[in-house]
Design a protein around this motif. Structure first.
Motif, mmCIF file in Angstrom:
data_model
loop_
_atom_site.group_PDB
_atom_site.id
_atom_site.type_symbol
_atom_site.label_atom_id
_atom_site.label_comp_id
_atom_site.label_asym_id
_atom_site.label_seq_id
_atom_site.Cartn_x
_atom_site.Cartn_y
_atom_site.Cartn_z
ATOM 1 N N GLY A 40 0.820 -1.216 0.000
ATOM 2 C CA GLY A 40 0.000 0.000 0.000
ATOM 3 C C GLY A 40 0.846 1.255 0.000
ATOM 4 O O GLY A 40 0.571 2.213 -0.733
ATOM 5 N N ALA A 41 1.897 1.265 0.795
ATOM 6 C CA ALA A 41 2.794 2.422 0.841
ATOM 7 C C ALA A 41 3.526 2.597 -0.487
ATOM 8 O O ALA A 41 3.663 3.722 -0.981
ATOM 9 N N LEU A 42 3.990 1.496 -1.068
ATOM 10 C CA LEU A 42 4.680 1.584 -2.352
ATOM 11 C C LEU A 42 3.763 2.123 -3.446
ATOM 12 O O LEU A 42 4.145 3.010 -4.209
ATOM 13 N N GLY A 66 1.171 4.386 4.154
ATOM 14 C CA GLY A 66 0.932 2.942 4.211
ATOM 15 C C GLY A 66 -0.484 2.607 4.623
ATOM 16 O O GLY A 66 -1.117 1.709 4.056
ATOM 17 N N VAL A 67 -1.023 3.318 5.610
ATOM 18 C CA VAL A 67 -2.398 3.076 6.067
ATOM 19 C C VAL A 67 -3.384 3.389 4.943
ATOM 20 O O VAL A 67 -4.282 2.592 4.650
ATOM 21 N N ILE A 68 -3.227 4.544 4.319
ATOM 22 C CA ILE A 68 -4.134 4.931 3.232
ATOM 23 C C ILE A 68 -4.022 3.944 2.074
ATOM 24 O O ILE A 68 -5.036 3.481 1.535
ATOM 25 N N GLY A 69 -2.804 3.593 1.707
ATOM 26 C CA GLY A 69 -2.597 2.639 0.622
ATOM 27 C C GLY A 69 -3.178 1.269 0.941
ATOM 28 O O GLY A 69 -3.817 0.640 0.095
ATOM 29 N N ILE A 74 -7.455 -2.944 0.408
ATOM 30 C CA ILE A 74 -8.536 -3.737 0.993
ATOM 31 C C ILE A 74 -9.854 -3.423 0.282
ATOM 32 O O ILE A 74 -10.620 -4.324 -0.068
ATOM 33 N N ALA A 75 -10.118 -2.136 0.050
ATOM 34 C CA ALA A 75 -11.348 -1.735 -0.640
ATOM 35 C C ALA A 75 -11.372 -2.287 -2.073
ATOM 36 O O ALA A 75 -12.407 -2.766 -2.542
ATOM 37 N N GLY A 76 -10.237 -2.227 -2.752
ATOM 38 C CA GLY A 76 -10.150 -2.769 -4.107
ATOM 39 C C GLY A 76 -10.375 -4.270 -4.130
ATOM 40 O O GLY A 76 -11.078 -4.795 -4.995
ATOM 41 N N TYR A 77 -9.804 -4.978 -3.177
ATOM 42 C CA TYR A 77 -9.989 -6.425 -3.079
ATOM 43 C C TYR A 77 -11.456 -6.760 -2.855
ATOM 44 O O TYR A 77 -12.000 -7.661 -3.484
ATOM 45 N N ARG A 78 -12.099 -6.015 -1.976
ATOM 46 C CA ARG A 78 -13.525 -6.252 -1.717
ATOM 47 C C ARG A 78 -14.368 -5.984 -2.954
ATOM 48 O O ARG A 78 -15.313 -6.713 -3.230
ATOM 49 N N VAL A 80 -13.427 -6.218 -6.131
ATOM 50 C CA VAL A 80 -13.183 -7.277 -7.114
ATOM 51 C C VAL A 80 -13.853 -8.560 -6.669
ATOM 52 O O VAL A 80 -14.440 -9.291 -7.505
ATOM 53 N N ARG A 81 -13.823 -8.858 -5.410
ATOM 54 C CA ARG A 81 -14.411 -10.091 -4.892
ATOM 55 C C ARG A 81 -15.935 -10.102 -5.071
ATOM 56 O O ARG A 81 -16.516 -11.132 -5.309
ATOM 57 N N ARG A 82 -16.570 -8.946 -4.948
ATOM 58 C CA ARG A 82 -18.021 -8.853 -5.115
ATOM 59 C C ARG A 82 -18.447 -9.036 -6.570
ATOM 60 O O ARG A 82 -19.546 -9.469 -6.842
ATOM 61 N N ALA A 83 -17.584 -8.625 -7.493
ATOM 62 C CA ALA A 83 -17.953 -8.661 -8.918
ATOM 63 C C ALA A 83 -17.999 -10.067 -9.474
ATOM 64 O O ALA A 83 -17.604 -11.016 -9.010
#
Length: 83
Positions: A40-42, A66-69, A74-78, A80-83
């Motif tokens: 996330g930080a990278l 790092g926290v924001i990333g 996590i939001a992106g993973y969720r 993609v997982r829903r789609a």
């Protein structure tokens, strides 16, 4: 993670991943937290450098990035997982 060293990057990454896990109400293990925090930080550092030409430095700056990333990952993973 620019300027803080590998050991510090792992520590900050783990802390950033853990904080993101609590913010996003996710349930991950320690290794996943470290990976999410560092990646996330990278990713966010790359975006910030591309857009603004600079990023936040030092321990605190890298923790925030790092926290924001990690939250974005996590939001992106969720999403993609829903789609």
């Amino acid at each position: 993670m620019q300027g803080i060293g590998w050991l510090a990057a792992i520590i900050v990454g783990a802390l950033a991943g853990w904080i993101a896990e609590k913010i996003m109400k996710a349930d991950h293990g320690l290794l996943t937290n470290i990976i999410l925090g560092i990646v996330g930080a990278l990713v966010l550092n790359f975006i910030l450098v591309a857009l603004m030409g600079a990023t936040l430095g030092g321990w605190i700056g890298q923790l925030v990035v790092g926290v924001i990333g990690a939250c974005l990952l996590i939001a992106g993973y969720r999403a993609v997982r829903r789609a």
